[in-house]
Design an enzyme around this catalytic site. Structure first.
Site, PDB file in Angstrom:
ATOM      1  N   GLU A  74       0.806  -1.224   0.000  1.00  0.00           N
ATOM      2  CA  GLU A  74       0.000   0.000   0.000  1.00  0.00           C
ATOM      3  C   GLU A  74       0.844   1.281   0.000  1.00  0.00           C
ATOM      4  O   GLU A  74       0.762   2.091   0.932  1.00  0.00           O
ATOM      5  CB  GLU A  74      -0.965   0.005   1.190  1.00  0.00           C
ATOM      6  CG  GLU A  74      -1.935  -1.155   1.185  1.00  0.00           C
ATOM      7  CD  GLU A  74      -2.910  -1.121   2.356  1.00  0.00           C
ATOM      8  OE1 GLU A  74      -2.729  -0.299   3.268  1.00  0.00           O
ATOM      9  OE2 GLU A  74      -3.847  -1.934   2.346  1.00  0.00           O
ATOM     10  N   GLU A  83      -5.382  -8.632   0.933  1.00  0.00           N
ATOM     11  CA  GLU A  83      -6.019  -8.272   2.208  1.00  0.00           C
ATOM     12  C   GLU A  83      -7.498  -8.045   1.953  1.00  0.00           C
ATOM     13  O   GLU A  83      -7.862  -7.359   0.994  1.00  0.00           O
ATOM     14  CB  GLU A  83      -5.454  -6.973   2.795  1.00  0.00           C
ATOM     15  CG  GLU A  83      -4.067  -7.044   3.331  1.00  0.00           C
ATOM     16  CD  GLU A  83      -3.629  -5.716   3.980  1.00  0.00           C
ATOM     17  OE1 GLU A  83      -4.481  -4.903   4.377  1.00  0.00           O
ATOM     18  OE2 GLU A  83      -2.406  -5.516   4.055  1.00  0.00           O
TER      19      GLU A  83
HETATM   20  O1  IFM Z   1      -3.985  -3.028   9.223  1.00  0.00           O
HETATM   21  C1  IFM Z   1      -3.985  -2.523   7.932  1.00  0.00           C
HETATM   22  C2  IFM Z   1      -2.833  -3.085   7.129  1.00  0.00           C
HETATM   23  O2  IFM Z   1      -1.618  -2.861   7.746  1.00  0.00           O
HETATM   24  C3  IFM Z   1      -2.801  -2.462   5.757  1.00  0.00           C
HETATM   25  N1  IFM Z   1      -4.064  -2.557   5.121  1.00  0.00           N
HETATM   26  C4  IFM Z   1      -5.249  -2.173   5.848  1.00  0.00           C
HETATM   27  C5  IFM Z   1      -5.263  -2.851   7.212  1.00  0.00           C
HETATM   28  C6  IFM Z   1      -6.515  -2.418   7.994  1.00  0.00           C
HETATM   29  O3  IFM Z   1      -6.490  -1.054   8.218  1.00  0.00           O
END
Ligand code: IFM
Length: 466
Positions: A189, A372
């Site tokens: 990210e 994710e």
């Molecule tokens: O916890 C975070 C992660 O580190 C990166 N993506 C989003 C998740 C939830 O906020």
């Protein structure tokens, strides 16, 4: 931790009536090699911040400055550094065949440059071996936000000079683990790092530099990523290389020209700078003028790279409105749903289908995986000692259904990893937001698998058997 099989079966049976199970019945759409598992990141779970020569990171500094909302720190987090065997056992019991974790740069190079710290790498060596013994494919991510503080002191992602150090770090890690790790993700990210840590002050390093700060941080991460991809590729021909980005469809709140333009601008910042740079060697049209002073000759070619695998993190879409005076003149409107997570994020699973199809239709259908997806809810420990979290099960089931729909429509999706295995340190929210399939009692460090863990395990088992 040993899961008692009796408890596991009883809880699974109790979930039999859950609507998500109709989805499990349709599992054949997922091919045999589909990756199933979860993602975590080093700073959020490891603890042991002073162990084995680790140096300070920007998140240690940001935490010490008092920016964590509940006053907690990541000093203990899930103590994964010492409890990793127990955590891998949880993954194995849930039938995972993949796990994405991140490597802490400050463990490997405590000052961000120089010779690798063998003891820091030893931990990942042990973790990888444990995963392989459990039949779980390790997907290693090199950078999940924990920039060594020493490099931040030299400008961090505001500086082009991070490219060399990041490539050196990548080379050192791959030299140690590349005989066993065959999937390498560069960044996690970069958009979130740039926006919240450089444009705003909500994440480390908390610079609050506004628009140009965001664009510089994005461009310099892109450059560093390009160099790291080439560094690993030069020495490890047999591995799959990729990266992970957060994708959020940007939908205008109204049909006004101003809201539509705001949605296009935010889509460029959030989604396109990272992806178009990597896959096309291009910058989005609406940002070209602003980015021109940052980009030097040869940069776009250095950023572009034929990756093998692209990780997509999806939580929700953005509903955008024109907001004069705000960064990029965008603001957030009300999402058209009454489902929200404990983060206040709208639950709109169709956005996942939208992004997966976008990669099929606009980017030549590269191999992607959901790196994710998950939700924080205000879980409670029930009188029976369990965590009953039907909302999380519904969230997962609804999103997996969208993956399945995208697969049926030809999207090249190769895996689904939930965020996250464990409750963990949710950055500026500290330990207060719980995203885990497994609850962590931070005092005793006891792991308590939630109903969602059992549901997911059952789902994966069926999907992998069919
Ligand atoms: O916890 C975070 C992660 O580190 C990166 N993506 C989003 C998740 C939830 O906020």
């Amino acid at each position: 931790m040993r899961l008692k099989r009796r408890d596991f079966l009883a809880a699974t049976a109790a979930l039999a009536a859950f609507p998500g199970n109709t989805l499990a019945a349709k599992a054949p759409a997922f091919h045999k090699d589909f990756l199933w598992g979860a993602s975590t990141s080093a700073y959020q779970i490891e603890g042991a911040l002073d162990a084995d020569g680790r140096g300070p990171s920007v998140w240690d500094t940001f935490t010490a400055q008092g920016h964590i909302q509940d006053g907690s720190t990541a000093a203990q987090a899930c103590q994964h550094y010492t409890r990793y065997r127990e955590d891998v056992a949880l993954m194995k019991a849930a039938h995972f065949n993949a796990y994405r974790f991140s490597i802490a740069w400050p463990r490997v190079q405590p000052q961000g440059t120089g010779p690798a710290n063998a003891k820091g790498l030893d931990f990942y060596d042990r973790l990888v071996d444990e995963l392989l013994r459990a039949g779980i494919r390790p997907l290693a991510c090199l950078y999940h936000w924990d920039m060594p503080q020493a490099l931040q002191d030299q400008g961090g992602w505001q500086s082009r000079a991070m490219t060399g150090p990041f490539a050196d770090y990548a080379r050192a890690v791959a030299a140690r683990l590349g005989d066993r790790v065959k999937d390498w993700m560069m960044l996690n990210e970069p958009n979130v790092v740039a926006i919240f840590g450089h444009g705003l002050r909500e994440h480390a390093p908390g610079l609050g530099l506004g628009e140009m700060g965001v664009l510089r941080a994005l461009h310099h991460q892109n450059l560093a990523q390009g160099a790291a991809l080439r560094a690993i590729r030069a020495e490890h021909g047999d591995c799959r290389l990729g990266t992970v980005t957060s994708v959020q469809p940007c939908r205008p709140e109204t049909s006004s020209d101003a809201d539509r333009a705001a949605a296009i601008r935010w889509d460029a910042v959030w989604n396109r700078v990272a992806v178009d740079g990597l896959l096309r060697g291009a910058v989005p049209d609406v940002l070209a003028e602003r980015m021109a002073p940052i980009i030097q000759p040869g940069d776009l070619a250095a950023i572009r790279f034929p990756i093998d695998l692209l990780g997509l993190n999806y939580y929700s879409p953005n509903t955008m409105r024109h907001a004069p005076g705000q960064m990029f003149e965008v603001g957030w409107g009300r999402a058209p749903t009454d489902r929200f997570t404990a983060m206040g994020w709208p639950v709109q699973p169709d956005g996942l289908y939208e992004v997966l199809m976008e990669f099929k239709n606009l980017y030549g259908n590269p191999a992607t995986f959901v790196a994710e997806n998950g939700a924080a809810y205000d879980d409670a420990l029930s009188a029976d000692g369990q965590v009953h979290d039907p909302e999380r099960i519904r969230y997962l089931a609804d999103h997996i259904a969208e993956v399945r729909r995208a697969l049926a429509d030809g999207a090249n999706v190769t895996g689904y990893l939930a965020w996250s295995l464990l409750d963990n340190f949710e950055w500026a929210f500290g330990l207060s937001k719980r995203f885990g399939l497994v609850r962590v009692d931070y005092d005793s460090q006891k792991r308590i698998p939630k109903d969602s863990y059992r549901w997911f395990a059952d789902f994966i088992q069926k999907a992998r058997q069919s």
